[in-house]
Design a protein around this motif. Structure first.
Motif, PDB file in Angstrom:
ATOM      1  N   ALA A  43       0.822  -1.205   0.000  1.00 27.40           N
ATOM      2  CA  ALA A  43       0.000   0.000   0.000  1.00 27.40           C
ATOM      3  C   ALA A  43       0.859   1.260   0.000  1.00 27.40           C
ATOM      4  N   THR A  44       0.443   2.244  -0.776  1.00 26.42           N
ATOM      5  CA  THR A  44       1.079   3.568  -0.747  1.00 26.42           C
ATOM      6  C   THR A  44       0.266   4.514   0.125  1.00 26.42           C
ATOM      7  N   ILE A  45      -1.032   4.194   0.311  1.00 26.74           N
ATOM      8  CA  ILE A  45      -1.906   4.983   1.186  1.00 26.74           C
ATOM      9  C   ILE A  45      -2.666   4.006   2.085  1.00 26.74           C
ATOM     10  N   VAL A  46      -2.489   4.152   3.391  1.00 26.16           N
ATOM     11  CA  VAL A  46      -3.221   3.353   4.375  1.00 26.16           C
ATOM     12  C   VAL A  46      -3.890   4.339   5.306  1.00 26.16           C
ATOM     13  N   SER A  47      -5.201   4.190   5.497  1.00 22.51           N
ATOM     14  CA  SER A  47      -5.896   5.190   6.303  1.00 22.51           C
ATOM     15  C   SER A  47      -7.041   4.587   7.100  1.00 22.51           C
ATOM     16  N   LYS A  48      -7.261   5.183   8.279  1.00 21.68           N
ATOM     17  CA  LYS A  48      -8.422   4.866   9.104  1.00 21.68           C
ATOM     18  C   LYS A  48      -9.434   6.012   9.063  1.00 21.68           C
ATOM     19  N   LYS A  49      -9.161   7.024   8.248  1.00 24.94           N
ATOM     20  CA  LYS A  49     -10.078   8.162   8.145  1.00 24.94           C
ATOM     21  C   LYS A  49     -11.385   7.735   7.491  1.00 24.94           C
ATOM     22  N   ARG A  50     -12.429   8.471   7.772  1.00 25.63           N
ATOM     23  CA  ARG A  50     -13.743   8.169   7.199  1.00 25.63           C
ATOM     24  C   ARG A  50     -13.740   8.344   5.686  1.00 25.63           C
ATOM     25  N   VAL A  51     -13.045   9.370   5.191  1.00 23.78           N
ATOM     26  CA  VAL A  51     -12.930   9.623   3.753  1.00 23.78           C
ATOM     27  C   VAL A  51     -11.456   9.534   3.369  1.00 23.78           C
ATOM     28  N   VAL A  52     -11.155   8.697   2.383  1.00 20.55           N
ATOM     29  CA  VAL A  52      -9.783   8.493   1.925  1.00 20.55           C
ATOM     30  C   VAL A  52      -9.734   8.860   0.439  1.00 20.55           C
ATOM     31  N   LYS A  53      -8.794   9.719   0.073  1.00 21.04           N
ATOM     32  CA  LYS A  53      -8.662  10.120  -1.323  1.00 21.04           C
ATOM     33  C   LYS A  53      -7.279   9.783  -1.837  1.00 21.04           C
ATOM     34  N   GLY A  54      -7.233   9.176  -3.013  1.00 16.27           N
ATOM     35  CA  GLY A  54      -5.973   8.893  -3.672  1.00 16.27           C
ATOM     36  C   GLY A  54      -5.446  10.137  -4.359  1.00 16.27           C
ATOM     37  N   THR A  55      -4.315   9.986  -5.016  1.00 21.40           N
ATOM     38  CA  THR A  55      -3.715  11.089  -5.758  1.00 21.40           C
ATOM     39  C   THR A  55      -4.114  10.973  -7.226  1.00 21.40           C
ATOM     40  N   ASN A  56      -3.591  11.849  -8.050  1.00 23.12           N
ATOM     41  CA  ASN A  56      -3.857  11.776  -9.485  1.00 23.12           C
ATOM     42  C   ASN A  56      -2.962  10.761 -10.177  1.00 23.12           C
ATOM     43  N   LYS A  57      -2.105  10.103  -9.415  1.00 19.29           N
ATOM     44  CA  LYS A  57      -1.217   9.074  -9.966  1.00 19.29           C
ATOM     45  C   LYS A  57      -1.724   7.706  -9.533  1.00 19.29           C
ATOM     46  N   ALA A  58      -1.060   6.653  -9.979  1.00 20.56           N
ATOM     47  CA  ALA A  58      -1.443   5.289  -9.599  1.00 20.56           C
ATOM     48  C   ALA A  58      -1.145   5.073  -8.119  1.00 20.56           C
ATOM     49  N   ASP A  59      -2.174   4.711  -7.356  1.00 22.61           N
ATOM     50  CA  ASP A  59      -2.041   4.481  -5.917  1.00 22.61           C
ATOM     51  C   ASP A  59      -2.407   3.043  -5.579  1.00 22.61           C
ATOM     52  N   VAL A  60      -1.904   2.592  -4.444  1.00 20.42           N
ATOM     53  CA  VAL A  60      -2.348   1.340  -3.842  1.00 20.42           C
ATOM     54  C   VAL A  60      -2.952   1.759  -2.504  1.00 20.42           C
ATOM     55  N   ILE A  61      -4.291   1.763  -2.420  1.00 25.44           N
ATOM     56  CA  ILE A  61      -5.010   2.312  -1.269  1.00 25.44           C
ATOM     57  C   ILE A  61      -5.628   1.182  -0.452  1.00 25.44           C
ATOM     58  N   VAL A  62      -5.401   1.214   0.860  1.00 25.70           N
ATOM     59  CA  VAL A  62      -6.006   0.227   1.761  1.00 25.70           C
ATOM     60  C   VAL A  62      -6.747   0.972   2.857  1.00 25.70           C
ATOM     61  N   GLY A  63      -8.037   0.696   2.960  1.00 29.88           N
ATOM     62  CA  GLY A  63      -8.853   1.265   4.035  1.00 29.88           C
ATOM     63  C   GLY A  63      -8.776   0.368   5.256  1.00 29.88           C
ATOM     64  N   ARG A  64      -8.689   0.950   6.445  1.00 28.30           N
ATOM     65  CA  ARG A  64      -8.527   0.181   7.680  1.00 28.30           C
ATOM     66  C   ARG A  64      -9.641   0.414   8.685  1.00 28.30           C
ATOM     67  N   LYS A  65     -10.753   0.989   8.241  1.00 33.35           N
ATOM     68  CA  LYS A  65     -11.844   1.287   9.159  1.00 33.35           C
ATOM     69  C   LYS A  65     -13.148   0.813   8.535  1.00 33.35           C
ATOM     70  N   ARG A  66     -14.149   0.641   9.365  1.00 35.28           N
ATOM     71  CA  ARG A  66     -15.451   0.245   8.855  1.00 35.28           C
ATOM     72  C   ARG A  66     -16.166   1.449   8.239  1.00 35.28           C
ATOM     73  N   SER A  67     -16.911   1.188   7.190  1.00 32.50           N
ATOM     74  CA  SER A  67     -17.782   2.189   6.565  1.00 32.50           C
ATOM     75  C   SER A  67     -17.035   3.436   6.101  1.00 32.50           C
ATOM     76  N   GLN A  68     -16.002   3.230   5.300  1.00 30.91           N
ATOM     77  CA  GLN A  68     -15.250   4.348   4.728  1.00 30.91           C
ATOM     78  C   GLN A  68     -15.761   4.670   3.339  1.00 30.91           C
ATOM     79  N   ARG A  69     -15.434   5.873   2.893  1.00 30.21           N
ATOM     80  CA  ARG A  69     -15.598   6.264   1.493  1.00 30.21           C
ATOM     81  C   ARG A  69     -14.178   6.405   0.948  1.00 30.21           C
ATOM     82  N   ILE A  70     -13.861   5.607  -0.051  1.00 28.71           N
ATOM     83  CA  ILE A  70     -12.508   5.593  -0.603  1.00 28.71           C
ATOM     84  C   ILE A  70     -12.582   5.999  -2.072  1.00 28.71           C
TER      85      ILE A  70
END
Length: 178
Positions: A43-70
């Protein structure tokens, strides 16, 4: 110099040598090795925040919380949700989305992509042929192969390409009703 002061001086010298030798970068490399994977990539982005936003480049995003918007914003993102009812939005690239555990809603807002472990909303795409000609219609991604299977459910917002293949002597006249 007393024994205690000599030990402090040695410790300071050793710490300074570690900094000069670049050994503190090992800690960040070790942290990177502990990062979770999504589709086999770290993962390049790991977050427990409610809203997770990637960048304008290729990301590997992993959400770590329940009921997120990614949101995977641009590039060919790999997005993996956590447990719970996540809403995962692919961006403009060829994104791969894995909802993970729970009842997740996955959307492809722009480009193309693929989904795994995602719930609806789904829409049914049905192809009906008309006329006296013969041939076939196939879909990409696979699922529709008219003649055998002319209907398939896809997740809402999923891009599906249909390709007509008229038999010799037949002509494809066009699409209607879309």
């Amino acid at each position: 110099m007393t024994g205690t002061m000599a030990r402090r001086a040695q410790a300071t010298t050793v710490a300074a040598l570690f900094v000069l030798a670049g050994l503190f970068t090992l800690a960040s490399e070790a942290e990177a090795r502990r990062r979770p994977k999504c589709f086999g990539k770290r993962a390049t982005i790991v977050s427990k925040k409610r809203v997770v936003k990637g960048t304008n480049k290729a990301d590997v995003i992993v959400g770590r919380k329940r009921s997120q918007r990614i949101y995977g914003r641009g590039g060919n993102d790999l997005i993996c949700g956590g447990g719970g009812k996540d809403r995962i939005y692919g961006g403009s690239g060829n994104d791969r989305i894995d909802g993970g555990k729970g009842s997740d809603l996955c959307y492809q807002q722009g480009g193309t992509g693929s989904f795994r472990s995602c719930a609806g909303p789904k829409r049914t795409l049905t192809v009906a042929t008309d006329g006296s000609g013969a041939g076939a219609v196939a879909s990409a991604p696979a699922g529709i192969s008219c003649g055998v299977d002319c209907s398939r459910s896809y997740l809402d917002g999923y891009n599906v390409s249909l390709t007509p293949s008229p038999d010799p002597g037949s002509v494809f006249a066009g699409w209607d009703g879309a």
